[in-house]
Design an enzyme around this catalytic site. Structure first.
Site, PDB file in Angstrom:
ATOM      1  N   GLY A 194       0.816  -1.208   0.000  1.00 54.35           N
ATOM      2  CA  GLY A 194       0.000   0.000   0.000  1.00 54.35           C
ATOM      3  C   GLY A 194       0.849   1.258   0.000  1.00 54.35           C
ATOM      4  CB  ILE A 222       6.142  -8.511   9.202  1.00 48.30           C
ATOM      5  CG1 ILE A 222       6.980  -9.369  10.166  1.00 48.30           C
ATOM      6  CG2 ILE A 222       4.649  -8.745   9.390  1.00 48.30           C
ATOM      7  CD1 ILE A 222       6.844  -8.952  11.627  1.00 48.30           C
ATOM      8  CG  ASP A 223       1.902 -10.540   6.645  1.00 44.69           C
ATOM      9  OD1 ASP A 223       2.314 -10.814   7.788  1.00 44.69           O
ATOM     10  OD2 ASP A 223       0.792 -10.014   6.427  1.00 44.69           O
ATOM     11  N   GLY A 267       0.007 -13.077   8.908  1.00 43.38           N
ATOM     12  CA  GLY A 267      -0.228 -13.624   7.580  1.00 43.38           C
ATOM     13  C   GLY A 267      -1.645 -13.295   7.143  1.00 43.38           C
TER      14      GLY A 267
END
Length: 480
Positions: A194, A222-223, A267
Protein backbone atom coordinates in the site's frame (compact mmCIF):
# COMPACT_ATOMS: atom_id res chain seq x y z
CA UNK A 1 -3.70 17.12 -18.37
CA UNK A 2 -4.18 14.92 -15.27
CA UNK A 3 -5.02 16.57 -11.97
CA UNK A 4 -2.52 16.52 -9.13
CA UNK A 5 -4.85 14.32 -7.09
CA UNK A 6 -4.79 11.62 -9.77
CA UNK A 7 -1.58 11.89 -11.79
CA UNK A 8 -1.37 10.29 -15.21
CA UNK A 9 0.39 6.93 -15.20
CA UNK A 10 2.95 6.59 -17.99
CA UNK A 11 3.64 3.45 -19.96
CA UNK A 12 6.27 1.08 -18.52
CA UNK A 13 9.83 1.63 -19.71
CA UNK A 14 10.57 -1.59 -21.60
CA UNK A 15 13.80 -2.34 -23.49
CA UNK A 16 14.05 -5.46 -25.66
CA UNK A 17 17.05 -7.30 -27.05
CA UNK A 18 17.99 -10.46 -28.97
CA UNK A 19 17.01 -13.91 -27.76
CA UNK A 20 13.80 -12.77 -26.08
CA UNK A 21 15.63 -10.37 -23.72
CA UNK A 22 13.30 -7.93 -21.92
CA UNK A 23 14.47 -5.24 -19.51
CA UNK A 24 11.71 -3.77 -17.33
CA UNK A 25 13.65 -0.58 -16.70
CA UNK A 26 13.09 2.10 -14.08
CA UNK A 27 12.52 5.80 -14.86
CA UNK A 28 15.37 8.30 -14.80
CA UNK A 29 15.30 12.04 -14.08
CA UNK A 30 16.71 12.67 -17.56
CA UNK A 31 13.56 11.09 -19.06
CA UNK A 32 11.59 14.23 -18.30
CA UNK A 33 14.19 16.90 -17.37
CA UNK A 34 16.54 17.78 -20.25
CA UNK A 35 20.17 18.88 -19.94
CA UNK A 36 20.71 17.80 -16.35
CA UNK A 37 24.22 18.45 -14.99
CA UNK A 38 26.29 15.33 -14.36
CA UNK A 39 28.96 14.94 -11.66
CA UNK A 40 31.79 12.53 -10.94
CA UNK A 41 30.85 9.96 -8.32
CA UNK A 42 32.67 10.85 -5.07
CA UNK A 43 33.03 7.13 -4.30
CA UNK A 44 36.08 6.97 -6.56
CA UNK A 45 37.93 9.03 -3.94
CA UNK A 46 36.47 7.11 -0.99
CA UNK A 47 39.23 5.14 0.81
CA UNK A 48 36.73 2.43 1.80
CA UNK A 49 36.19 1.62 -1.89
CA UNK A 50 39.88 1.72 -2.86
CA UNK A 51 40.12 -2.08 -2.45
CA UNK A 52 37.19 -2.74 -4.80
CA UNK A 53 38.30 -3.99 -8.23
CA UNK A 54 35.35 -2.48 -10.05
CA UNK A 55 34.01 0.63 -8.33
CA UNK A 56 30.95 1.01 -10.45
CA UNK A 57 28.18 -1.11 -11.91
CA UNK A 58 28.30 -1.37 -15.70
CA UNK A 59 25.53 0.51 -17.46
CA UNK A 60 24.32 -2.69 -19.16
CA UNK A 61 24.30 -4.92 -16.04
CA UNK A 62 20.88 -6.52 -15.49
CA UNK A 63 19.51 -9.36 -13.35
CA UNK A 64 17.14 -12.05 -14.73
CA UNK A 65 13.88 -12.61 -12.89
CA UNK A 66 13.91 -16.30 -13.77
CA UNK A 67 17.09 -18.34 -13.34
CA UNK A 68 15.77 -21.85 -13.99
CA UNK A 69 15.28 -22.16 -17.75
CA UNK A 70 15.38 -24.72 -20.54
CA UNK A 71 18.06 -24.70 -23.23
CA UNK A 72 15.64 -23.23 -25.78
CA UNK A 73 13.93 -20.79 -23.39
CA UNK A 74 13.89 -17.06 -24.18
CA UNK A 75 16.17 -14.92 -22.02
CA UNK A 76 13.12 -13.46 -20.32
CA UNK A 77 12.47 -10.51 -18.02
CA UNK A 78 15.40 -8.65 -16.42
CA UNK A 79 15.74 -5.80 -13.94
CA UNK A 80 18.42 -3.16 -13.72
CA UNK A 81 21.23 -4.16 -11.39
CA UNK A 82 21.62 -1.95 -8.31
CA UNK A 83 24.87 -0.31 -7.26
CA UNK A 84 27.00 2.84 -7.65
CA UNK A 85 27.30 4.47 -11.08
CA UNK A 86 30.32 6.28 -12.49
CA UNK A 87 28.35 9.50 -12.90
CA UNK A 88 25.80 10.98 -10.50
CA UNK A 89 23.05 13.53 -11.09
CA UNK A 90 23.20 15.25 -7.71
CA UNK A 91 26.02 17.29 -6.21
CA UNK A 92 26.47 16.24 -2.59
CA UNK A 93 26.03 19.78 -1.27
CA UNK A 94 22.74 20.17 -3.15
CA UNK A 95 21.07 17.03 -1.82
CA UNK A 96 18.27 17.44 0.70
CA UNK A 97 16.92 13.96 1.43
CA UNK A 98 14.02 12.75 3.55
CA UNK A 99 13.01 9.36 4.96
CA UNK A 100 9.50 8.24 5.91
CA UNK A 101 8.19 4.98 7.41
CA UNK A 102 4.57 3.93 6.87
CA UNK A 103 2.25 1.09 7.89
CA UNK A 104 2.76 -1.49 10.63
CA UNK A 105 5.94 -2.17 12.53
CA UNK A 106 8.50 -4.65 11.28
CA UNK A 107 11.95 -5.74 12.51
CA UNK A 108 14.66 -3.83 10.67
CA UNK A 109 12.97 -0.45 10.15
CA UNK A 110 15.53 1.38 12.25
CA UNK A 111 18.38 -0.43 10.51
CA UNK A 112 17.16 0.75 7.09
CA UNK A 113 16.84 4.32 8.41
CA UNK A 114 20.35 4.16 9.87
CA UNK A 115 21.94 2.82 6.70
CA UNK A 116 20.26 5.35 4.41
CA UNK A 117 21.56 8.17 6.61
CA UNK A 118 25.05 6.71 6.97
CA UNK A 119 25.21 5.75 3.28
CA UNK A 120 24.35 9.29 2.18
CA UNK A 121 26.74 10.82 4.72
CA UNK A 122 29.79 8.54 4.46
CA UNK A 123 29.63 7.47 0.79
CA UNK A 124 28.39 10.66 -0.85
CA UNK A 125 29.06 13.41 1.69
CA UNK A 126 25.36 14.34 2.02
CA UNK A 127 24.77 16.26 5.25
CA UNK A 128 21.12 17.31 4.92
CA UNK A 129 18.79 14.41 5.77
CA UNK A 130 15.35 14.83 7.31
CA UNK A 131 13.10 12.28 9.00
CA UNK A 132 9.36 12.63 8.35
CA UNK A 133 7.50 12.07 11.62
CA UNK A 134 4.47 9.75 11.63
CA UNK A 135 4.08 8.34 8.12
CA UNK A 136 2.65 10.06 5.05
CA UNK A 137 0.62 12.60 7.02
CA UNK A 138 3.87 13.77 8.63
CA UNK A 139 4.74 15.53 5.36
CA UNK A 140 2.05 18.13 5.97
CA UNK A 141 0.93 17.73 9.58
CA UNK A 142 4.09 17.36 11.69
CA UNK A 143 7.60 18.69 12.07
CA UNK A 144 10.62 17.00 10.56
CA UNK A 145 13.49 15.42 12.48
CA UNK A 146 17.15 16.12 11.66
CA UNK A 147 19.09 12.92 11.01
CA UNK A 148 22.85 12.39 10.96
CA UNK A 149 25.16 9.44 11.78
CA UNK A 150 25.37 10.48 15.43
CA UNK A 151 21.58 10.54 15.83
CA UNK A 152 21.09 7.12 14.23
CA UNK A 153 24.27 5.48 15.53
CA UNK A 154 22.68 2.73 17.67
CA UNK A 155 19.03 2.75 16.59
CA UNK A 156 19.45 -0.62 14.87
CA UNK A 157 19.54 -2.17 18.34
CA UNK A 158 15.96 -1.03 18.98
CA UNK A 159 12.67 -2.29 17.59
CA UNK A 160 10.05 -0.09 15.97
CA UNK A 161 10.92 3.11 14.10
CA UNK A 162 12.41 6.27 15.58
CA UNK A 163 10.44 8.28 13.03
CA UNK A 164 7.05 6.98 14.08
CA UNK A 165 4.56 5.52 11.63
CA UNK A 166 0.88 5.53 10.73
CA UNK A 167 -1.59 4.06 8.28
CA UNK A 168 -3.32 6.17 5.66
CA UNK A 169 -2.88 9.94 5.54
CA UNK A 170 -1.88 9.93 1.89
CA UNK A 171 -2.74 13.24 0.24
CA UNK A 172 -0.71 13.47 -2.96
CA UNK A 173 -1.06 17.20 -3.49
CA UNK A 174 -0.16 18.11 0.09
CA UNK A 175 2.77 15.68 0.16
CA UNK A 176 4.32 16.90 -3.08
CA UNK A 177 3.69 20.53 -2.09
CA UNK A 178 5.60 19.83 1.14
CA UNK A 179 8.45 18.15 -0.77
CA UNK A 180 8.71 21.14 -3.08
CA UNK A 181 8.40 23.77 -0.34
CA UNK A 182 11.09 22.13 1.80
CA UNK A 183 13.49 21.84 -1.14
CA UNK A 184 13.64 18.05 -0.80
CA UNK A 185 15.10 16.27 -3.84
CA UNK A 186 15.44 12.67 -2.62
CA UNK A 187 12.53 10.85 -0.97
CA UNK A 188 13.05 7.42 0.62
CA UNK A 189 9.75 5.67 1.41
CA UNK A 190 9.78 2.53 3.56
CA UNK A 191 6.57 0.50 3.61
CA UNK A 192 4.48 -2.36 2.26
CA UNK A 193 2.49 -2.74 -0.95
CA UNK A 194 0.00 0.00 0.00
CA UNK A 195 2.83 2.37 0.86
CA UNK A 196 4.60 1.56 -2.41
CA UNK A 197 1.38 2.33 -4.31
CA UNK A 198 1.39 5.69 -2.55
CA UNK A 199 5.03 6.19 -3.50
CA UNK A 200 4.18 5.46 -7.13
CA UNK A 201 1.48 8.16 -7.10
CA UNK A 202 3.91 10.64 -5.51
CA UNK A 203 6.47 9.85 -8.23
CA UNK A 204 3.90 10.40 -10.99
CA UNK A 205 2.92 13.77 -9.53
CA UNK A 206 6.57 14.79 -9.11
CA UNK A 207 7.17 13.89 -12.76
CA UNK A 208 4.04 15.76 -13.87
CA UNK A 209 5.36 18.90 -12.18
CA UNK A 210 8.82 18.41 -13.68
CA UNK A 211 10.57 18.38 -10.29
CA UNK A 212 14.11 17.09 -9.91
CA UNK A 213 13.19 14.68 -7.13
CA UNK A 214 14.13 11.00 -6.90
CA UNK A 215 11.35 8.93 -5.31
CA UNK A 216 12.66 5.62 -3.98
CA UNK A 217 10.86 2.77 -2.23
CA UNK A 218 12.21 0.18 0.19
CA UNK A 219 9.70 -2.70 0.50
CA UNK A 220 8.63 -3.53 4.05
CA UNK A 221 6.22 -6.33 4.90
CA UNK A 222 6.58 -8.77 7.74
CA UNK A 223 4.24 -11.17 5.88
CA UNK A 224 6.71 -11.46 2.94
CA UNK A 225 3.83 -10.77 0.54
CA UNK A 226 5.63 -8.32 -1.79
CA UNK A 227 6.05 -9.92 -5.25
CA UNK A 228 9.17 -10.24 -7.43
CA UNK A 229 11.72 -9.88 -4.60
CA UNK A 230 13.28 -12.93 -2.94
CA UNK A 231 12.08 -11.89 0.51
CA UNK A 232 11.32 -8.78 2.53
CA UNK A 233 13.47 -7.50 5.39
CA UNK A 234 12.30 -8.56 8.85
CA UNK A 235 10.97 -11.89 7.61
CA UNK A 236 13.89 -13.96 8.93
CA UNK A 237 13.58 -12.26 12.31
CA UNK A 238 9.83 -12.88 12.40
CA UNK A 239 10.27 -16.58 11.69
CA UNK A 240 12.97 -16.82 14.35
CA UNK A 241 10.80 -15.06 16.96
CA UNK A 242 7.78 -17.18 16.04
CA UNK A 243 9.83 -20.18 17.18
CA UNK A 244 9.66 -18.90 20.75
CA UNK A 245 5.87 -18.92 20.70
CA UNK A 246 5.75 -22.36 19.08
CA UNK A 247 8.24 -23.74 21.61
CA UNK A 248 6.12 -22.35 24.46
CA UNK A 249 2.98 -23.88 22.93
CA UNK A 250 4.74 -27.24 22.61
CA UNK A 251 5.88 -27.19 26.24
CA UNK A 252 2.37 -26.33 27.43
CA UNK A 253 0.73 -28.98 25.24
CA UNK A 254 3.21 -31.70 26.18
CA UNK A 255 2.79 -31.05 29.90
CA UNK A 256 -0.97 -31.70 30.06
CA UNK A 257 -3.21 -34.60 29.15
CA UNK A 258 -4.70 -34.00 25.71
CA UNK A 259 -2.86 -30.69 25.59
CA UNK A 260 -3.29 -28.45 22.56
CA UNK A 261 -1.04 -25.47 21.93
CA UNK A 262 -2.60 -23.06 19.42
CA UNK A 263 -0.38 -20.28 18.06
CA UNK A 264 -1.68 -17.38 15.97
CA UNK A 265 0.92 -15.87 13.61
CA UNK A 266 0.93 -13.00 11.13
CA UNK A 267 -0.23 -13.62 7.58
CA UNK A 268 -3.19 -11.58 6.37
CA UNK A 269 -3.26 -12.96 2.83
CA UNK A 270 0.02 -14.90 2.69
CA UNK A 271 1.04 -17.71 5.00
CA UNK A 272 4.82 -17.54 4.65
CA UNK A 273 5.64 -16.88 8.32
CA UNK A 274 3.39 -19.74 9.48
CA UNK A 275 4.80 -22.09 6.83
CA UNK A 276 8.48 -21.35 7.47
CA UNK A 277 8.09 -21.28 11.26
CA UNK A 278 6.35 -24.65 11.07
CA UNK A 279 9.09 -26.14 8.90
CA UNK A 280 11.80 -24.77 11.18
CA UNK A 281 10.12 -25.94 14.38
CA UNK A 282 9.32 -29.61 13.62
CA UNK A 283 7.04 -29.52 16.70
CA UNK A 284 3.95 -28.39 14.79
CA UNK A 285 1.26 -30.95 13.96
CA UNK A 286 -0.92 -28.72 11.80
CA UNK A 287 -0.43 -25.42 9.98
CA UNK A 288 -3.35 -23.47 8.54
CA UNK A 289 -2.75 -20.60 6.08
CA UNK A 290 -4.99 -18.32 3.95
CA UNK A 291 -4.01 -20.01 0.68
CA UNK A 292 -5.12 -23.49 1.80
CA UNK A 293 -8.84 -23.87 2.65
CA UNK A 294 -9.83 -26.16 5.49
CA UNK A 295 -13.00 -27.32 7.17
CA UNK A 296 -13.74 -28.33 10.75
CA UNK A 297 -16.32 -31.12 10.83
CA UNK A 298 -16.84 -34.39 9.02
CA UNK A 299 -14.45 -36.97 7.59
CA UNK A 300 -11.01 -35.52 6.87
CA UNK A 301 -11.83 -32.33 8.78
CA UNK A 302 -9.74 -30.53 11.39
CA UNK A 303 -11.65 -31.94 14.38
CA UNK A 304 -11.13 -35.52 13.20
CA UNK A 305 -7.43 -34.88 12.66
CA UNK A 306 -7.00 -33.30 16.12
CA UNK A 307 -8.73 -36.23 17.80
CA UNK A 308 -6.53 -38.73 16.00
CA UNK A 309 -3.39 -36.80 16.91
CA UNK A 310 -4.38 -36.59 20.58
CA UNK A 311 -5.09 -40.32 20.74
CA UNK A 312 -1.76 -41.07 19.07
CA UNK A 313 0.56 -38.59 20.84
CA UNK A 314 -1.43 -37.23 23.76
CA UNK A 315 -0.83 -33.63 22.65
CA UNK A 316 -0.56 -31.44 19.53
CA UNK A 317 0.54 -27.99 18.35
CA UNK A 318 -1.56 -26.01 15.89
CA UNK A 319 -0.33 -22.89 14.02
CA UNK A 320 -2.88 -20.59 12.36
CA UNK A 321 -2.06 -17.58 10.17
CA UNK A 322 -4.34 -14.64 10.93
CA UNK A 323 -5.98 -14.68 7.50
CA UNK A 324 -6.70 -18.42 7.36
CA UNK A 325 -10.28 -19.68 7.21
CA UNK A 326 -12.00 -16.31 6.92
CA UNK A 327 -14.67 -17.95 4.77
CA UNK A 328 -15.74 -20.12 7.73
CA UNK A 329 -17.01 -17.21 9.76
CA UNK A 330 -20.68 -16.35 9.40
CA UNK A 331 -20.12 -12.60 9.76
CA UNK A 332 -18.34 -11.22 6.73
CA UNK A 333 -16.94 -7.77 7.42
CA UNK A 334 -16.57 -5.04 4.80
CA UNK A 335 -14.74 -2.66 7.13
CA UNK A 336 -11.21 -1.53 6.27
CA UNK A 337 -8.36 0.02 8.20
CA UNK A 338 -6.71 3.35 7.32
CA UNK A 339 -4.40 1.62 4.83
CA UNK A 340 -7.33 0.13 2.95
CA UNK A 341 -6.76 -3.40 4.25
CA UNK A 342 -9.89 -5.41 4.98
CA UNK A 343 -10.38 -5.90 8.72
CA UNK A 344 -10.16 -9.61 9.46
CA UNK A 345 -12.14 -11.65 11.96
CA UNK A 346 -10.04 -13.37 14.65
CA UNK A 347 -10.21 -16.86 13.17
CA UNK A 348 -7.61 -18.32 15.53
CA UNK A 349 -9.62 -17.34 18.60
CA UNK A 350 -12.82 -18.58 16.96
CA UNK A 351 -11.24 -21.92 16.03
CA UNK A 352 -9.89 -22.38 19.56
CA UNK A 353 -13.39 -21.91 20.97
CA UNK A 354 -14.90 -24.28 18.41
CA UNK A 355 -12.30 -26.91 19.34
CA UNK A 356 -13.20 -26.57 23.03
CA UNK A 357 -16.92 -26.79 22.32
CA UNK A 358 -16.55 -29.78 20.00
CA UNK A 359 -14.54 -31.92 22.39
CA UNK A 360 -16.37 -30.96 25.58
CA UNK A 361 -19.94 -31.15 24.26
CA UNK A 362 -19.91 -33.56 21.32
CA UNK A 363 -17.00 -35.92 22.01
CA UNK A 364 -17.14 -35.69 25.82
CA UNK A 365 -13.36 -35.58 25.80
CA UNK A 366 -11.29 -33.45 28.16
CA UNK A 367 -8.73 -31.24 26.47
CA UNK A 368 -6.36 -28.53 27.70
CA UNK A 369 -6.01 -25.80 25.08
CA UNK A 370 -3.54 -22.92 25.43
CA UNK A 371 -3.92 -19.99 23.02
CA UNK A 372 -0.83 -17.89 22.25
CA UNK A 373 -0.81 -14.70 20.13
CA UNK A 374 2.76 -13.30 19.84
CA UNK A 375 1.94 -10.91 16.95
CA UNK A 376 2.98 -7.60 18.49
CA UNK A 377 5.92 -9.13 20.35
CA UNK A 378 7.31 -10.29 16.99
CA UNK A 379 6.69 -6.97 15.23
CA UNK A 380 8.43 -4.97 17.94
CA UNK A 381 11.78 -6.80 18.21
CA UNK A 382 15.01 -5.52 16.61
CA UNK A 383 16.16 -7.32 13.48
CA UNK A 384 18.56 -10.25 13.77
CA UNK A 385 22.02 -10.42 12.20
CA UNK A 386 20.80 -11.77 8.85
CA UNK A 387 18.16 -9.06 8.47
CA UNK A 388 20.60 -6.34 9.57
CA UNK A 389 22.91 -7.25 6.69
CA UNK A 390 19.99 -7.39 4.27
CA UNK A 391 18.71 -3.99 5.44
CA UNK A 392 22.15 -2.52 4.83
CA UNK A 393 22.21 -3.81 1.24
CA UNK A 394 18.69 -2.52 0.54
CA UNK A 395 19.43 0.93 1.98
CA UNK A 396 22.78 1.42 0.27
CA UNK A 397 21.38 0.21 -3.06
CA UNK A 398 18.53 2.71 -2.74
CA UNK A 399 21.02 5.53 -2.09
CA UNK A 400 23.22 4.56 -5.07
CA UNK A 401 20.19 4.58 -7.36
CA UNK A 402 18.89 7.96 -6.20
CA UNK A 403 22.30 9.60 -6.58
CA UNK A 404 22.56 8.12 -10.10
CA UNK A 405 19.31 9.87 -11.03
CA UNK A 406 16.99 6.85 -11.04
CA UNK A 407 13.50 7.38 -9.65
CA UNK A 408 10.14 5.64 -9.40
CA UNK A 409 11.63 2.33 -8.27
CA UNK A 410 11.86 -0.07 -5.37
CA UNK A 411 15.17 -1.48 -4.16
CA UNK A 412 14.92 -5.25 -3.85
CA UNK A 413 16.73 -8.58 -3.97
CA UNK A 414 16.05 -10.74 -7.06
CA UNK A 415 17.77 -14.11 -7.30
CA UNK A 416 20.36 -13.03 -4.76
CA UNK A 417 21.24 -9.76 -6.55
CA UNK A 418 20.26 -6.23 -5.59
CA UNK A 419 18.06 -4.67 -8.28
CA UNK A 420 15.91 -1.65 -9.10
CA UNK A 421 12.31 -2.69 -9.74
CA UNK A 422 9.65 -0.39 -11.23
CA UNK A 423 6.85 0.46 -8.80
CA UNK A 424 4.17 -1.16 -10.96
CA UNK A 425 5.78 -4.60 -10.59
CA UNK A 426 5.77 -4.32 -6.81
CA UNK A 427 2.15 -3.21 -6.58
CA UNK A 428 0.46 -5.32 -9.27
CA UNK A 429 -0.22 -8.38 -7.08
CA UNK A 430 0.70 -10.09 -3.81
CA UNK A 431 3.19 -12.85 -3.18
CA UNK A 432 1.38 -15.95 -1.92
CA UNK A 433 2.21 -19.50 -0.93
CA UNK A 434 1.59 -21.87 -3.84
CA UNK A 435 -0.02 -24.95 -2.32
CA UNK A 436 0.89 -27.02 -5.39
CA UNK A 437 4.56 -26.13 -4.89
CA UNK A 438 7.26 -28.29 -3.32
CA UNK A 439 7.63 -26.07 -0.24
CA UNK A 440 4.03 -26.69 0.84
CA UNK A 441 4.53 -30.40 0.10
CA UNK A 442 7.54 -30.34 2.45
CA UNK A 443 5.36 -28.85 5.17
CA UNK A 444 2.65 -31.50 4.71
CA UNK A 445 5.34 -34.14 4.90
CA UNK A 446 6.71 -32.58 8.11
CA UNK A 447 3.40 -32.24 9.95
CA UNK A 448 1.64 -35.24 8.38
CA UNK A 449 -1.51 -33.15 8.30
CA UNK A 450 -4.17 -33.75 5.64
CA UNK A 451 -4.53 -31.30 2.77
CA UNK A 452 -8.14 -30.61 3.88
CA UNK A 453 -9.11 -30.57 0.21
CA UNK A 454 -12.19 -32.46 -0.96
CA UNK A 455 -11.53 -34.87 -3.85
CA UNK A 456 -13.37 -32.54 -6.27
CA UNK A 457 -11.13 -29.64 -5.17
CA UNK A 458 -8.03 -31.69 -5.94
CA UNK A 459 -9.36 -32.60 -9.42
CA UNK A 460 -10.22 -28.96 -10.18
CA UNK A 461 -6.82 -27.82 -8.88
CA UNK A 462 -5.03 -30.27 -11.17
CA UNK A 463 -7.04 -29.08 -14.16
CA UNK A 464 -6.24 -25.44 -13.42
CA UNK A 465 -2.65 -26.05 -12.36
CA UNK A 466 0.13 -24.25 -14.20
CA UNK A 467 3.13 -25.91 -15.85
CA UNK A 468 5.75 -26.72 -13.23
CA UNK A 469 8.38 -24.44 -14.76
CA UNK A 470 6.18 -21.39 -14.18
CA UNK A 471 6.39 -21.94 -10.43
CA UNK A 472 10.12 -21.31 -10.54
CA UNK A 473 9.95 -17.56 -11.20
CA UNK A 474 10.97 -16.81 -7.63
CA UNK A 475 10.72 -20.07 -5.73
CA UNK A 476 7.52 -19.47 -3.82
CA UNK A 477 5.37 -17.07 -5.82
CA UNK A 478 2.98 -18.02 -8.56
CA UNK A 479 3.37 -15.58 -11.45
CA UNK A 480 -0.42 -15.29 -11.78
Amino acid sequence: MASSASPETRKPKIITGPGGYVLEDVPHLSDYIPDLPVYTNPLQDNPAYSVVKQYFVHVDDTVPQKVVVHKDSPRGVHFRRAGPRQKVYFHSDDVRACIVTCGGLCPGLNTVIREIVCGLYHMYGVKKVLGIDGGYRGFYAKNTVHLDPKVVNDIHKRGGTILGTSRGGHDTTKIVDSISDRGINQVYIIGGDGTQRGASVIFEEVRRRGLKVSVVGIPKTIDNDVPVIDKSFGFDTAVEEAQRAINAAHVEAESFENGIGLVKLMGRYSGFIAMYATLASRDVDCCLIPESPFYLEGPGGLFEYIEGRLKENGHMVLVIAEGAGQELLAEETTQKDASGNKLLQDVALWVSQRIKDHFSKERKMTINLKYIDPTYMIRAVPSNASDNVYCTLLAQSAVHGAMAGYTGYTSGLVNGRQTYIPFYRITEKQNKVVITDRMWARLLSSTNQPSFLHPKDIIEDKVDDEPATQLLDNGNCSPN
